[in-house]
Design an enzyme around this catalytic site. Structure first.
Site, PDB file in Angstrom:
ATOM      1  N   ASP A 117      41.147  25.862  13.540  1.00  0.00           N
ATOM      2  CA  ASP A 117      41.065  26.802  14.601  1.00  0.00           C
ATOM      3  C   ASP A 117      41.859  28.187  13.939  1.00  0.00           C
ATOM      4  O   ASP A 117      42.539  28.186  13.219  1.00  0.00           O
ATOM      5  CB  ASP A 117      41.368  26.636  15.806  1.00  0.00           C
ATOM      6  CG  ASP A 117      40.490  27.716  16.429  1.00  0.00           C
ATOM      7  OD1 ASP A 117      39.398  28.021  16.679  1.00  0.00           O
ATOM      8  OD2 ASP A 117      41.773  28.085  17.732  1.00  0.00           O
ATOM      9  N   HIS A 124      39.212  40.236  20.535  1.00  0.00           N
ATOM     10  CA  HIS A 124      39.847  38.957  20.990  1.00  0.00           C
ATOM     11  C   HIS A 124      41.826  39.182  21.026  1.00  0.00           C
ATOM     12  O   HIS A 124      42.501  38.878  21.999  1.00  0.00           O
ATOM     13  CB  HIS A 124      39.547  37.848  20.872  1.00  0.00           C
ATOM     14  CG  HIS A 124      40.355  36.650  21.418  1.00  0.00           C
ATOM     15  ND1 HIS A 124      41.260  35.587  22.768  1.00  0.00           N
ATOM     16  CD2 HIS A 124      41.037  35.332  20.503  1.00  0.00           C
ATOM     17  CE1 HIS A 124      41.639  34.871  22.683  1.00  0.00           C
ATOM     18  NE2 HIS A 124      42.077  34.908  21.557  1.00  0.00           N
ATOM     19  N   ARG A 133      51.829  41.847  24.507  1.00  0.00           N
ATOM     20  CA  ARG A 133      53.046  42.199  23.589  1.00  0.00           C
ATOM     21  C   ARG A 133      53.166  43.972  24.409  1.00  0.00           C
ATOM     22  O   ARG A 133      52.864  44.543  23.566  1.00  0.00           O
ATOM     23  CB  ARG A 133      53.301  42.444  21.896  1.00  0.00           C
ATOM     24  CG  ARG A 133      53.285  40.886  20.865  1.00  0.00           C
ATOM     25  CD  ARG A 133      53.135  41.029  20.079  1.00  0.00           C
ATOM     26  NE  ARG A 133      52.276  41.605  19.425  1.00  0.00           N
ATOM     27  CZ  ARG A 133      51.225  40.638  19.739  1.00  0.00           C
ATOM     28  NH1 ARG A 133      51.348  39.580  19.898  1.00  0.00           N
ATOM     29  NH2 ARG A 133      49.864  40.862  18.542  1.00  0.00           N
ATOM     30  N   GLU A 191      37.365  28.502  25.536  1.00  0.00           N
ATOM     31  CA  GLU A 191      38.230  29.965  24.336  1.00  0.00           C
ATOM     32  C   GLU A 191      37.031  29.148  23.409  1.00  0.00           C
ATOM     33  O   GLU A 191      36.198  28.635  23.179  1.00  0.00           O
ATOM     34  CB  GLU A 191      38.842  29.373  23.360  1.00  0.00           C
ATOM     35  CG  GLU A 191      40.339  29.634  23.663  1.00  0.00           C
ATOM     36  CD  GLU A 191      41.392  29.776  22.595  1.00  0.00           C
ATOM     37  OE1 GLU A 191      41.015  29.260  21.431  1.00  0.00           O
ATOM     38  OE2 GLU A 191      42.765  30.060  22.631  1.00  0.00           O
ATOM     39  N   GLU A 193      33.798  29.259  21.361  1.00  0.00           N
ATOM     40  CA  GLU A 193      33.927  29.612  19.818  1.00  0.00           C
ATOM     41  C   GLU A 193      32.665  29.233  18.910  1.00  0.00           C
ATOM     42  O   GLU A 193      31.871  28.733  20.249  1.00  0.00           O
ATOM     43  CB  GLU A 193      35.417  28.401  19.657  1.00  0.00           C
ATOM     44  CG  GLU A 193      36.462  29.435  19.559  1.00  0.00           C
ATOM     45  CD  GLU A 193      37.662  28.843  18.769  1.00  0.00           C
ATOM     46  OE1 GLU A 193      37.250  28.440  18.067  1.00  0.00           O
ATOM     47  OE2 GLU A 193      38.423  29.119  19.848  1.00  0.00           O
ATOM     48  N   ASP A 225      37.427  25.446  23.294  1.00  0.00           N
ATOM     49  CA  ASP A 225      38.693  24.966  22.327  1.00  0.00           C
ATOM     50  C   ASP A 225      39.347  25.077  23.909  1.00  0.00           C
ATOM     51  O   ASP A 225      40.126  25.921  23.910  1.00  0.00           O
ATOM     52  CB  ASP A 225      39.157  25.571  21.436  1.00  0.00           C
ATOM     53  CG  ASP A 225      40.119  24.747  20.485  1.00  0.00           C
ATOM     54  OD1 ASP A 225      40.358  23.645  20.686  1.00  0.00           O
ATOM     55  OD2 ASP A 225      40.950  25.760  19.743  1.00  0.00           O
ATOM     56  N   ARG A 229      47.661  27.531  28.664  1.00  0.00           N
ATOM     57  CA  ARG A 229      47.897  28.795  27.887  1.00  0.00           C
ATOM     58  C   ARG A 229      49.420  28.817  28.498  1.00  0.00           C
ATOM     59  O   ARG A 229      50.859  28.839  27.709  1.00  0.00           O
ATOM     60  CB  ARG A 229      47.294  29.455  29.288  1.00  0.00           C
ATOM     61  CG  ARG A 229      46.451  30.474  28.622  1.00  0.00           C
ATOM     62  CD  ARG A 229      46.036  30.419  27.277  1.00  0.00           C
ATOM     63  NE  ARG A 229      44.452  30.800  27.169  1.00  0.00           N
ATOM     64  CZ  ARG A 229      43.961  31.366  25.819  1.00  0.00           C
ATOM     65  NH1 ARG A 229      44.757  30.813  24.545  1.00  0.00           N
ATOM     66  NH2 ARG A 229      42.680  31.679  25.431  1.00  0.00           N
ATOM     67  N   GLN A 232      50.944  26.514  26.289  1.00  0.00           N
ATOM     68  CA  GLN A 232      51.489  27.535  24.120  1.00  0.00           C
ATOM     69  C   GLN A 232      52.275  28.175  24.385  1.00  0.00           C
ATOM     70  O   GLN A 232      52.587  28.549  23.913  1.00  0.00           O
ATOM     71  CB  GLN A 232      49.767  27.654  24.594  1.00  0.00           C
ATOM     72  CG  GLN A 232      49.999  28.672  23.003  1.00  0.00           C
ATOM     73  CD  GLN A 232      48.555  28.615  22.939  1.00  0.00           C
ATOM     74  OE1 GLN A 232      47.372  28.527  24.470  1.00  0.00           O
ATOM     75  NE2 GLN A 232      48.026  29.768  21.601  1.00  0.00           N
ATOM     76  N   LYS A 245      46.692  22.371  22.513  1.00  0.00           N
ATOM     77  CA  LYS A 245      45.706  23.396  22.060  1.00  0.00           C
ATOM     78  C   LYS A 245      44.784  21.430  21.971  1.00  0.00           C
ATOM     79  O   LYS A 245      43.668  21.318  21.817  1.00  0.00           O
ATOM     80  CB  LYS A 245      45.611  23.829  20.916  1.00  0.00           C
ATOM     81  CG  LYS A 245      46.190  25.252  21.552  1.00  0.00           C
ATOM     82  CD  LYS A 245      44.522  25.742  21.140  1.00  0.00           C
ATOM     83  CE  LYS A 245      44.281  27.662  21.258  1.00  0.00           C
ATOM     84  NZ  LYS A 245      43.044  27.907  21.398  1.00  0.00           N
ATOM     85  N   THR A 249      38.734  19.276  22.111  1.00  0.00           N
ATOM     86  CA  THR A 249      38.103  20.836  21.632  1.00  0.00           C
ATOM     87  C   THR A 249      36.420  19.648  21.620  1.00  0.00           C
ATOM     88  O   THR A 249      35.790  19.091  21.225  1.00  0.00           O
ATOM     89  CB  THR A 249      38.247  20.411  20.875  1.00  0.00           C
ATOM     90  OG1 THR A 249      39.286  21.668  19.991  1.00  0.00           O
ATOM     91  CG2 THR A 249      37.645  21.981  19.559  1.00  0.00           C
ATOM     92  N   GLU A 354      41.784  36.238  29.036  1.00  0.00           N
ATOM     93  CA  GLU A 354      41.765  38.333  28.881  1.00  0.00           C
ATOM     94  C   GLU A 354      40.410  38.688  29.809  1.00  0.00           C
ATOM     95  O   GLU A 354      40.551  39.860  30.912  1.00  0.00           O
ATOM     96  CB  GLU A 354      40.312  37.860  27.627  1.00  0.00           C
ATOM     97  CG  GLU A 354      41.245  38.248  26.201  1.00  0.00           C
ATOM     98  CD  GLU A 354      39.610  37.991  24.733  1.00  0.00           C
ATOM     99  OE1 GLU A 354      39.680  38.794  24.905  1.00  0.00           O
ATOM    100  OE2 GLU A 354      39.329  36.708  25.023  1.00  0.00           O
TER     101      GLU A 354
END
Length: 405
Positions: A117, A124, A133, A191, A193, A225, A229, A232, A245, A249, A354
């Site tokens: 992945d 993103h 951050r 996610e 993808e 995917d 969170r 993770q 993860k 998938t 997001e």
């Protein structure tokens, strides 16, 4: 409606012809199928009926033998199938070999060898950087513009669209928790993808150059995917995602061959940093390696996002080149995901992380507010690409329902 009479504008007309694996109604036998409108052609039976030299590749329970046969064979088979479904001379032989899509069982179309992945959307990556951050001088990590960041996933938990997803459990630790706790994820996410499926293998020790992308990649599919969170955030330092993860998938039941997407190829975004030669797609003579795919993400039937794949900074060709530049070999059935597809606008974000800005801004839906997924939620990805003469090429949907863990 007879299978040959595909309505004008159908995104699964004879210009598309994606491959899958199905079982006819009342049978458990797996067969290679080709979708035409709302029907599935038994490709192996059609090959036998018409004396095709490709019968042995198509009369199999998985796409892997066909994928391993190489690009010249892929093109020859596609020409034959196009003829079978468009030439009136074949109609009498082929028409009885169609099955209504609503009456068949669809399976994972190929045996997954390895799964990788990537993290290829700048939008993103910048959103994630701003969330996690917020005080950083640059929302991207220092390496992001120099190489396609990726990690190895778990091939054994790649599942076909329509398979339920059990909410994963693991350790999580909030910023104010004195110690980690164990239990079901409370920040389950998606996610959106695109997955690329490798057909032709490569030799150990021999990198695959950018120019050879289409010699090795058989086709693409939509991919979700699923991501926990909260698990993770606790586990990913220093080695990256693991339990967050590896639980599931989801991929589409249909693999769209690259040849069906010739009119969807576009140039990727402008490069802002010089690239090493093995990644430099500005080299004269290289074909444009971006794809203009229009993705739609629906939560319980309500569209929450429309991510544009054309904005992806790193292309699938660059990802393949980077994946093999150290000499790692490809195997038939290797699958690699693009990473979350997000665009510059808020309604183009490909994850709930997001869309809700890590839970700060809940989504207002007709069936209630959402930050992350709740038990019973159904997520469905669909997509289309531009084809010849204004037609659309449909990508098979990928859908999954969340079950309590």
């Amino acid at each position: 409606m007879p299978p040959f009479d595909v309505p004008e504008g159908d995104p699964f007309g004879p210009h598309n012809l994606p491959y899958g694996v199905f079982s006819p109604s009342g049978s458990t036998e797996r067969r290679v199928g080709v979708r035409l409108g709302e029907h599935v052609l038994d490709a192996g039976a059609a090959a036998a009926a018409l004396g095709s030299p490709h019968q042995a590749l198509l009369a199999r329970p998985t796409l892997n033998p066909l994928m391993a046969a190489g690009r010249a064979t892929w093109s020859a088979v596609r020409r034959d199938i196009t003829s079978w479904v468009t030439d009136p001379a074949h109609r009498a032989a082929v028409e009885p070999l169609f099955h209504p899509l609503a009456e068949v069982t669809l399976h994972l179309p190929f045996e997954v060898a390895d799964y990788v992945d990537f993290y290829a959307s700048e939008h993103h990556a910048r959103n994630a950087g701003r969330i996690f951050r917020p005080n950083a001088e640059d929302s991207l990590t220092p390496n992001w513009k120099h190489l396609p960041i990726g990690y190895h996933g778990r091939a054994g938990t790649v599942i076909v669209s329509g398979t339920d997803v059990v909410r994963p459990s693991g350790q999580r630790k909030g910023p104010n928790d004195p110690a980690p706790v164990f239990g079901p994820s409370i920040r389950l996410d998606i996610e959106a993808e695109v997955g690329f499926v490798v057909g032709t293998p490569s030799e150990l020790g021999r990198p695959v150059p950018l120019a050879d992308f289409r010699e090795h990649v058989f086709g693409l599919c939509l991919l979700n995917d699923w991501s926990a969170r909260d698990l993770q955030a606790w586990e990913y330092v220093p080695l990256g995602p693991f339990l967050a993860k590896s639980f599931a998938t989801s991929v589409s039941a249909w693999i769209t061959p690259l040849e069906a997407l010739e009119h969807a190829r576009v140039a990727p975004p402008e490069r802002t940093h010089p690239l090493h030669p093995y990644l430099d797609d500005s080299t004269p003579g290289l074909e444009p390696a971006g794809y203009d795919l229009h993705i739609s993400v629906a939560l319980n039937g309500h569209v929450v996002s429309e991510p544009p794949f054309s904005t992806m900074y790193w292309t699938a060709a660059q990802q393949l080149a980077h994946m093999t530049v150290n000499g790692a070999s490809l195997r038939t059935g290797d699958l690699y995901g693009s990473g979350t597809v997000s665009g510059p606008a808020e309604h183009q974000r490909g994850s709930l992380l997001e869309l809700s800005w890590n839970g700060r801004d809940p989504l207002e839906l007709p069936d209630g507010k959402r930050t992350f997924l709740e038990d019973g939620d159904v997520v469905t990805l669909t997509a289309w690409a531009p084809g010849a003469d204004g037609r659309r090429v449909g990508l098979g949907e990928v859908s999954g329902r969340v079950l309590a863990g």
